[in-house]
Design a protein around this motif. Structure first.
Motif, PDB file in Angstrom:
ATOM      1  N   GLY A 217       0.819  -1.214   0.000  1.00 40.23           N
ATOM      2  CA  GLY A 217       0.000   0.000   0.000  1.00 40.23           C
ATOM      3  C   GLY A 217       0.844   1.250   0.000  1.00 40.23           C
ATOM      4  N   GLU A 218       1.865   1.248   0.825  1.00 37.06           N
ATOM      5  CA  GLU A 218       2.697   2.450   0.934  1.00 37.06           C
ATOM      6  C   GLU A 218       3.390   2.761  -0.394  1.00 37.06           C
ATOM      7  N   HIS A 219       3.665   1.706  -1.186  1.00 34.10           N
ATOM      8  CA  HIS A 219       4.333   1.933  -2.473  1.00 34.10           C
ATOM      9  C   HIS A 219       3.385   1.873  -3.665  1.00 34.10           C
ATOM     10  N   PHE A 225      -2.109  -5.280  -5.700  1.00 32.73           N
ATOM     11  CA  PHE A 225      -3.405  -4.785  -5.216  1.00 32.73           C
ATOM     12  C   PHE A 225      -4.436  -5.912  -5.037  1.00 32.73           C
ATOM     13  N   PRO A 226      -4.589  -6.814  -6.047  1.00 32.69           N
ATOM     14  CA  PRO A 226      -5.582  -7.904  -5.869  1.00 32.69           C
ATOM     15  C   PRO A 226      -5.258  -8.771  -4.653  1.00 32.69           C
ATOM     16  N   PHE A 227      -3.971  -9.011  -4.441  1.00 31.53           N
ATOM     17  CA  PHE A 227      -3.557  -9.829  -3.288  1.00 31.53           C
ATOM     18  C   PHE A 227      -3.985  -9.160  -1.980  1.00 31.53           C
ATOM     19  N   VAL A 228      -3.748  -7.860  -1.910  1.00 35.87           N
ATOM     20  CA  VAL A 228      -4.095  -7.125  -0.682  1.00 35.87           C
ATOM     21  C   VAL A 228      -5.604  -7.105  -0.494  1.00 35.87           C
ATOM     22  N   LEU A 241      -7.211  -6.153   9.131  1.00 39.98           N
ATOM     23  CA  LEU A 241      -6.921  -4.755   9.491  1.00 39.98           C
ATOM     24  C   LEU A 241      -5.732  -4.209   8.698  1.00 39.98           C
ATOM     25  N   LYS A 242      -4.714  -5.053   8.549  1.00 42.00           N
ATOM     26  CA  LYS A 242      -3.549  -4.609   7.770  1.00 42.00           C
ATOM     27  C   LYS A 242      -3.952  -4.333   6.324  1.00 42.00           C
ATOM     28  N   LEU A 247      -5.155  -0.592   2.000  1.00 44.44           N
ATOM     29  CA  LEU A 247      -6.080  -0.088   0.962  1.00 44.44           C
ATOM     30  C   LEU A 247      -6.350   1.408   1.141  1.00 44.44           C
ATOM     31  N   CYS A 248      -6.280   1.871   2.390  1.00 46.43           N
ATOM     32  CA  CYS A 248      -6.425   3.324   2.614  1.00 46.43           C
ATOM     33  C   CYS A 248      -5.340   4.069   1.842  1.00 46.43           C
ATOM     34  N   LEU A 249      -4.172   3.453   1.737  1.00 42.52           N
ATOM     35  CA  LEU A 249      -3.068   4.110   1.020  1.00 42.52           C
ATOM     36  C   LEU A 249      -3.207   3.945  -0.489  1.00 42.52           C
ATOM     37  N   TYR A 250      -3.750   2.804  -0.905  1.00 41.77           N
ATOM     38  CA  TYR A 250      -4.037   2.632  -2.340  1.00 41.77           C
ATOM     39  C   TYR A 250      -5.127   3.617  -2.785  1.00 41.77           C
TER      40      TYR A 250
END
Lengths: 347, 479
Positions: A217-219, A225-228, A241-242, A247-250
């Motif tokens: 997310g940070e990068h 993205f799909p994995f997260v 939660l992680k 996702l907030c950063l995406y």
């Protein structure tokens, strides 16, 4: 009897006076050396800067003597902090390779603990790739998990040492923060290789998984993205939660509908992150849910609800309305609070 | 009892005191030996490079800095300025004005252009009523809370309620931090991934230093002997005592002048205790207690770097008030947690730290004051052998002056913050005089403090601020 005590007291006093004399001599010498280095830095730094900037064709003559190494280290360290172009940074690196690398190699082999750690700091700062093998060899010899170990693995990562990342993936006791520090240092090729290994390995440590999700997310790494996003469905609360935090950063989700169930989660952290995600992704459809969260029984959830309402156009008006009319006193309070106190980013 | 009998009793007491002081001196030396390998190992470590990573790392925990202030008009603006210039990725500063009767609030409000904000505070602890809160229009991370007077502990609890980050630092309104202080103090917490729950660093005396707009520009010695002696005293306490305790995780004190705490742990133990004057030590003991009760592996650490500079009392009256307060605080804390004393459940804390604080830190003054009477009586009135009185005097020199002189040498060997050769000589010479005047004063006040411990009242103390941090303070934002 009294003689013994007199001897002890005056004996210790004598020893202290001797140490005092030595310390004073040492201090005087050090102060003189510091002054000398300070003066030499003032003369040599502008010359070296000109050389690095290409305004001087030949390298300035460096003074001989004990202070030479320290002098160059100080100047190159200070110049490294300047905003130079890549070409000029390469010149700094060449100068460090030429004048400092051997000293650091010796420090790693024979230096005391503090000298070894200092050497590792500067090997990383100056990017001394010629010492890559020496650093890795040194890493294999460290048994204690102290600053030397931490800095050594940082340097290995900065020097793109593939063998270190293999060891890191296998390790179960590297902390979340440390793994992220390593991931940050990898170049694209090694990062890709590492990520492939992490994805294909089934029993990676929780810290590795968390670090991986947070780092993605940070990068804003699109391929991850799909994995997260898939991790929003994970059985483990901490993983979810992680993923929400990442996702907030995406600042995006492919299926915002997934979010709806989190507003009523039994875990307050999930309700809080649902509010944060709503704000981060600007999901207008969930604005009423944010108002609903203003009456939550947990302060952090109410705060996140109010904080993220504020990011929407017209959010302040909604908050004003809540502050004036809402039936719940907590909701009115938090709305008033947010109208005058800007929130920081806690994602 | 016959004259001979009395003499015998006094002789026995005399030898007991001599034995006690030799044992206490030996404990200090053992603590020094425990601390010295780490000091020696890290002596040449590049402290700037060590924290470089943290200053840019996104995982460096954000922190709330609490500044409880009661009548701190002389130093509060400089303290806040020093905090605003800290090198740390994310933090907020919360000044808690605990019902000051001077212009503490006005100074902060005018210097930093504060404007009122609405309050929606979590109430982890019940505190004195919070009347208003303000936020700086110049610095978005600076807040001021106005509350009714309730004492320092109450002010800190109010600050914790208001704070929003997972860690908080408590700093006195008469102290300033070095620019990298937070990074250095948070480093053990970050490196241990949260296993360290509280940290403190070395506190130094700022009197005599040149300070400009909240930043120490030149370290120098003050002129007044009383202030110089406190510098030496701090060397002794921090360099010899605390590091040794910290090495074996039995440290009972993190200075009230500056400490960093994990908020959730402090909330769990109930926050600062408001009915004691030793709230800083009391909290640490309670944290230890909670850690041990939970069988947690968390620990409390002390970092040896000098990170905080504080204004020391410069008059006899204010120093006396401070020491009486400290001694009362110590006595109250040890009494509150007497259940931990010699209790194997609390391991090193119960079996070593607590007895150490009772016997050495709390009662040494009683032993020493008794010793003074014996020395004077022995030498002037010959009611004991002159030899015994002289031996006692020599042991006092050993325990008082020579140990303090050792601390001066240790400071020079490690941090050598005082930049001239003359300053070491001056400090060393003063240290040698400690037994003959400064220690006598301290011991009498500490004994008084013990008596006062029976009268409970939460107070801030009545230290007169000279305002060593004060400088010409043009309003921020103005030219």
């Amino acid at each position: 009897m009294i003689e013994i005590f007199i001897w002890v007291v005056f004996g210790l006093l004598g020893i202290q006076l001797l140490i005092l004399a030595l310390l004073m001599g040492w201090k005087a010498k050090n102060l003189a050396l510091e002054n000398k280095i300070e003066k030499e830095v003032a003369i040599l730094k502008p010359q070296l800067r000109q050389y690095i900037e290409g305004k001087l064709s030949t390298e300035p003559a460096l003074p001989a003597g004990k202070s030479r190494f320290k002098l160059i280290e100080i100047i190159l360290d200070e110049l490294s902090a300047d905003n130079f172009q890549e070409e000029q940074k390469a010149t700094i690196n060449l100068l460090a390779e030429k004048h400092l690398a051997d000293h650091y190699r010796r420090a790693l082999k024979k230096g005391a603990w503090a000298e070894r750690v200092n050497a590792l700091y500067f090997i990383e700062d100056f990017g001394l790739f010629s010492l890559k093998e020496d650093v890795y060899r040194h890493f294999r010899t460290i048994s204690k998990r102290d600053e030397e170990f931490r800095q050594c693995i940082r340097v290995c990562a900065a020097l793109q040492e593939e063998r270190l990342m293999d060891a890191a993936i296998e390790s179960k006791d590297l902390s979340f923060g440390m793994i992220k520090e390593l991931l940050y240092r990898l170049d694209e090729d090694l990062l890709k290789l590492t990520l492939e290994r992490i994805q294909s390995k089934e029993d990676i440590s929780e810290n590795m998984l968390y670090a991986f999700i947070a780092f993605s997310g940070e990068h804003h790494i699109d391929m991850l993205f799909p994995f997260v996003e898939k991790k929003l469905r994970d059985d483990r609360k901490e993983v979810r939660l992680k993923a929400m935090s990442s996702l907030c950063l995406y600042k995006k989700m492919t299926d915002p509908a997934i979010l709806s169930e989190f507003f009523d989660s039994k875990y307050w952290q999930e309700r809080m992150y649902a509010a944060k995600l709503t704000g981060a992704c600007r999901f207008e459809q969930y604005k009423p849910h944010l108002v609903y969260l203003l009456s939550d029984n947990v302060w952090w959830v109410r705060f996140a609800g109010a904080e993220n309402l504020k990011v929407f156009k017209g959010g302040n008006n909604v908050l004003k309305q809540v502050a004036a009319d809402h039936a719940d006193a907590y909701a009115r309070d938090i709305a008033r609070h947010m109208l005058t106190r800007e929130g920081g980013d806690l994602t | 009892m016959s004259g001979n009998g009395i003499t015998l009793v006094i002789e026995i007491i005399s030898w007991a005191i001599i034995g006690y002081m030799i044992a206490a001196g030996a404990i200090y030396l053992v603590l020094f030996l425990v601390a010295s390998p780490k000091i020696s190992k890290e002596k040449k470590l590049n402290r700037h490079e060590q924290i470089e990573e943290m200053s840019i790392n996104k995982d460096t925990y954000p922190i709330s800095i609490l500044v409880p202030a009661y009548n701190e008009e002389a130093g509060v603006v400089s303290t806040v300025r020093s905090l605003l210039s800290l090198n740390y990725p994310q933090y907020e500063i919360i000044v808690v004005n605990d019902g000051s009767t001077d212009t503490t609030s006005e100074k902060v409000m005018s210097q930093f252009k504060m404007e009122p904000i609405e309050l929606a505070i979590r109430t982890y602890f019940k505190t004195g009523e919070i009347k208003k809160a303000y936020r700086s229009t110049l610095h978005a991370n600076l807040f001021l809370i106005e509350k009714e007077n309730g004492g320092k502990a109450d002010a800190l609890n109010a600050g914790v309620n208001f704070s929003r980050y997972p860690y908080f630092a408590a700093i006195d309104g008469d102290s300033i931090l070095e620019q990298d202080a937070l990074l250095k103090t948070m480093k053990p917490i970050v490196d241990s991934s949260g296993m360290v729950t509280a940290t403190g660093g070395t506190v130094r005396i700022a009197n005599g230093c040149k300070i400009n707009r909240g930043v120490i520009e030149k370290v120098a010695l003050p002129k007044r002997p009383l202030e110089v002696m406190q510098i030496i005293e701090y060397f002794r306490a921090f360099l010899i005592g605390r590091l040794g305790f910290s090495r074996v995780n039995i440290l009972l004190i993190i200075s009230g002048a500056f400490g960093v705490f994990e908020k959730s742990r402090v909330i769990k133990v109930g926050g600062y205790k408001t009915d004691t004057v030793g709230e800083d030590m009391e909290l640490i003991v309670r944290l230890h207690r909670s850690i041990k009760d939970e069988k947690s592996k968390q620990r409390i650490e002390y970092i040896q770097d000098p990170v905080c500079w504080t204004e020391a009392p410069s008059t006899i009256a204010s120093l006396r008030a401070q020491r009486i307060r400290w001694q009362r605080g110590l006595a109250e804390t040890l009494w509150t947690h007497r259940g931990m004393m010699l209790n194997p459940k609390y391991r090193g804390i119960g079996l070593f730290s607590m007895p150490y604080y009772v016997l050495i830190e709390l009662l040494s003054a009683v032993f020493e004051v008794t010793g003074y009477f014996i020395i004077i009586g022995g030498l002037a009135f010959s009611f004991i052998e002159t030899d015994i009185a002289l031996v006692m005097l020599l042991v006092m020199v050993l325990y008082g002056s020579l140990l303090s002189a050792l601390a001066v040498l240790l400071e020079e060997w490690t941090y050598h913050k005082y930049p001239t050769v003359k300053s070491i000589l001056v400090l060393y010479a003063y240290a040698l005089t400690e037994t003959f005047w400064y220690r006598i004063l301290m011991n009498f006040w500490r004994v008084q403090g013990l008596f006062y411990a029976f009268k409970k009242k939460s107070v801030w103390g009545d230290m007169e601020r000279k305002g060593v941090f004060s400088d010409d303070e043009p309003e921020e934002g103005s030219l």
